[in-house]
Design a protein around this motif. Structure first.
Motif, PDB file in Angstrom:
ATOM      1  N   GLU A 152       0.821  -1.210   0.000  1.00  0.00           N
ATOM      2  CA  GLU A 152       0.000   0.000   0.000  1.00  0.00           C
ATOM      3  C   GLU A 152       0.856   1.261   0.000  1.00  0.00           C
ATOM      4  O   GLU A 152       0.501   2.270  -0.618  1.00  0.00           O
ATOM      5  N   ASN A 156       0.702   4.040  -2.791  1.00  0.00           N
ATOM      6  CA  ASN A 156       0.392   5.407  -2.380  1.00  0.00           C
ATOM      7  C   ASN A 156       1.411   6.401  -2.928  1.00  0.00           C
ATOM      8  O   ASN A 156       1.100   7.559  -3.196  1.00  0.00           O
ATOM      9  N   SER A 159       0.490   8.121  -6.115  1.00  0.00           N
ATOM     10  CA  SER A 159      -0.734   8.926  -6.073  1.00  0.00           C
ATOM     11  C   SER A 159      -0.717  10.055  -7.099  1.00  0.00           C
ATOM     12  O   SER A 159      -1.747  10.669  -7.383  1.00  0.00           O
ATOM     13  N   LYS A 232      -7.604   4.186  -1.988  1.00  0.00           N
ATOM     14  CA  LYS A 232      -6.622   3.206  -2.456  1.00  0.00           C
ATOM     15  C   LYS A 232      -7.057   2.560  -3.759  1.00  0.00           C
ATOM     16  O   LYS A 232      -6.253   2.329  -4.666  1.00  0.00           O
TER      17      LYS A 232
END
Length: 720
Positions: A152, A156, A159, A232
């Motif tokens: 994750e 991230n 992003s 997410k």
């Protein structure tokens, strides 16, 4: 050099890293600019061109990946460092292309672009998004470098993908927000390189899978409806939508010794772990053979087009506008089509200069040569241009105008050459006649005129088809006939005067003889009278002949003047006819342009109607999705109400009701909500507490499992 990895030679190793698009100035004066050295290098680069851009967080060994793994250079290449500061500012370019053969057998010039590390200490998210977008739109192979695993945190870090819809537009003139649905057709191939990878790629059943499958599993949307889960999943959905052609490569830690990590840019390959070296070679092969030629709107780019594309994107960022692919493509097309016009004219000009040694040409021959060169110039333009149909009309018109200028030069040169050759031929055929006039070989003008007409015919025969024939002939004759006639007149007059002098001497001798003898004097007198009569007749003939010669010269001058006037009249008529024809063509072209403009306006109107219908359909679809979501929530609510009807929880239901009343009263005091909202909140609390003891335990277990699923790896079992 490994002959099986797609690399054709190693000439690129003599190159160096040069600034490609740099950020200059400070504060509000910061501007992205395509650097002159990079521009000069790209302008001479022919297609096809593949562009591999490497992007990643700062201080994750991104430049090392480029220097050692792609360029195979020890202690050289792009700038690297061992501090926490980002070394590569903006975008950098290796100034020697890698000559590769891709999987389809196509030979391409592979350009390597290194980028400034994102999320550095001296840059903000907006700056990172611009660097990310520039690398993405200019490349055909996008390589994302990260360390560890695809968890994750790693997702991230990507992003920035979410921000692309704010910085990129696909359609010309579009300033509104876009969903990114069309980005995939413009985005490059995507390769995620995971460094220092320590996991084993096996599932819960101990079945192994590939790095690409590992990436696909990591991008699978998570279950759940919380706001965190939605954020997410949004990154995952965009990566899946934007990069349909995606792959992944995992690399083990390059060395075991921590102390050698800072010297990897100069270390010998023997000091690296064998597994890492093997994986690195596979990575090279994947990039060398998998990098596709850079395309935009179905057109393969060359260095010239890449320069104008980079300048258009840089200008958009500098003006605070979104990176509009449509607008940038319009500027590239305009520049490329102007260049195509220049190349078409250059081809015509080059081949036209080669025709000089074949000159002179007749008018028809020159026209045929012009049409042939014009066709080749148009073919060269069409080979180099971008677009079709009416989009190219203005450039075709510009090319035709320039070709008309080149034709005028060609006609002028042909006239010069033809005039010179005609003059040389005229001098050659006239030389014997001039020599005879000089030698006083003519007894009269008629004899001269007979030979002159013969020479005129010989000149016309030898210069047949020469466009300057008549011009040179009449100019030469007008210049040479008068002095020749004058020379012949002088010669004839001199001969007559000589004869007259001789006769006078004879008369004097006759008079002397007359004094000696009367009979002989009488006879001599008679003879003298006779001779005098003959002399007078001879003088009369001479005067008549002289007058005829003068009349002939005057007649020739008059005839020459009439022919010149007639020729000028014909030329004037031809010019008037040509002018009229050109005016008719211009009028016809204006009419065609007007019709095309009306068609374009009509097509635009139809397109706007279709866009409006599509927007209405999209709005209806969104409303339908929202309605279905509400139906789903209603169904779930009914299930919870049915479960809450169990009689075993009556006691707990009363306690929950009391607690809900207390909570409702407290909420009313704090936020002063309306009575209707308070009642709805009470109902929700009541429904939540209407659960069986056993069901409550299961729900508690499920909640814990869901929380654990959101914080860890997504449904994939890895064995460390």
């Amino acid at each position: 050099m490994d002959g099986n990895n797609g690399l054709l030679n190693e000439e690129f190793k003599t190159g160096k890293g040069i600034p490609f698009i740099a950020l200059e100035g400070e504060g509000e004066n910061e501007k992205f600019r395509l650097m002159d050295e990079a521009k000069a290098f790209l302008m001479q680069l022919k297609g096809p061109i593949a562009i591999a851009a490497i992007v990643g967080r700062y201080r994750t060994g991104k430049s090392l990946l480029v220097n050692r793994m792609l360029l195979d250079l020890a202690g050289n290449g792009f700038q690297v460092g061992s501090t926490v500061n980002s070394c590569t500012k903006g975008l950098w370019l290796w100034d020697k292309p890698l000559r590769c053969k891709n999987a389809e057998g196509q030979e391409v010039n592979l350009l390597i672009v290194d980028t400034e590390g994102i999320a550095s200490l001296d840059a903000d998210a907006d700056h990172d998004a611009k660097i990310f977008a520039l690398a993405l739109l200019l490349s055909s192979f996008f390589i994302y470098n990260s360390v560890g695993s695809i968890d994750e945190s790693a997702l991230n870090n990507l992003s920035l993908v979410v921000e692309l819809t704010k910085h990129i537009r696909t359609k010309a003139g579009n300033e509104g927000d876009e969903t990114g649905a069309e980005f995939a057709s413009f985005f490059p191939h995507f390769l995620w390189v995971v460094r220092d990878f320590t996991l084993q790629l096996v599932d819960e059943n101990n079945v192994s899978f590939t790095p690409k499958q590992y990436l696909e599993k990591a991008l699978t949307p998570m279950s759940g409806f919380s706001e965190g889960t939605e954020v997410k999943n949004r990154i995952r959905r965009m990566l899946l939508a934007f990069f349909p052609n995606r792959d992944c490569v995992t690399l083990k830690r390059p060395v075991e010794d921590e102390g050698k990590l800072q010297q990897l840019d100069t270390a010998d390959w023997s000091e690296f772990r064998p597994e890492f070296v093997s994986q690195m070679k596979e990575l090279r092969k994947k990039i060398y053979t998998g990098a596709p030629a850079k395309m935009l709107n179905g057109k393969m780019l060359d260095g010239f087009m890449l320069v104008h594309l980079a300048e258009a994107y840089s200008d958009s960022i500098n003006t605070g506008s979104a990176l509009n692919i449509g607008d940038a493509w319009g500027q590239v097309s305009l520049s490329r089509n102007k260049k195509a016009v220049e190349e078409g004219r250059h081809l015509y000009e080059t081949k036209a200069s080669a025709l000089v040694k074949e000159m002179p040409f007749s008018k028809d021959e020159l026209e045929a040569k012009h049409k042939e060169l014009q066709a080749e110039a148009l073919a060269e333009f069409k080979r180099c241009c971008i677009g079709t149909g009416a989009d190219l009309d203005v450039f075709v018109h510009a090319l035709m105008e320039e070709l008309r200028e080149e034709l005028a030069k060609l006609q002028h040169k042909n006239a010069e050459v033809s005039r010179k050759k005609a003059e040389e031929e005229m001098e050659k055929v006239w030389a014997p006649l001039a020599a005879k006039v000089e030698a006083k070989g003519f007894g009269g003008y008629k004899e001269f005129e007979t030979e002159r007409l013969a020479i005129r015919k010989a000149f016309c025969d030898v210069t047949d088809g020469n466009p300057s024939q008549q011009e040179v002939l009449w100019a030469f004759m007008e210049k040479q006939i008068p002095p020749a006639a004058q020379a012949i007149d002088s010669h004839v007059a001199l001969q007559t005067q000589t004869k007259l002098s001789e006769k006078e001497e004879e008369i004097k001798a006759a008079k002397n003889e007359g004094e000696q003898a009367t009979i002989r004097a009488k006879a001599a007198e008679e003879e003298l009278a006779t001779r005098k009569s003959h002399a007078e007749e001879e003088k009369a003939r001479f005067e008549t002949q002289q007058k005829e010669m003068k009349d002939e010269v005057e007649r020739a001058r008059k005839e020459l003047k009439e022919r010149v006037e007639e020729e000028e009249k014909k030329r004037k008529e031809q010019v008037d006819a040509l002018k009229k024809d050109l005016e008719e063509q211009v009028e016809k072209r204006d009419k065609q342009l007007k019709e095309e403009r009306e068609k374009a306006n009509s097509a635009q109107s139809e397109l706007e109607k279709k866009v409006m219908l599509l927007e209405q359909k999209e709005k209806f679809t969104e409303e339908k999705v929202q309605s279905l979501a509400k139906d789903k929530e209603s169904a779930q609510e009914q299930c919870r109400k049915l479960e809450g009807s169990v009689q075993d929880l009556n006691t707990k239901l009363l306690e929950a009701h009391k607690s809900a009343q207390e909570i409702g009263a407290s909420a009313k005091e704090k936020v002063a909500e309306e009575e209707k909202k308070v009642e709805e909140q009470k109902k929700k609390v009541e429904e939540k507490e209407k659960l069986l003891e056993e069901v409550r335990g299961k729900l508690e277990t499920e909640r814990k499992a869901r929380e654990e699923g959101e914080g860890g790896e997504q449904g994939v079992a890895f064995r460390t």
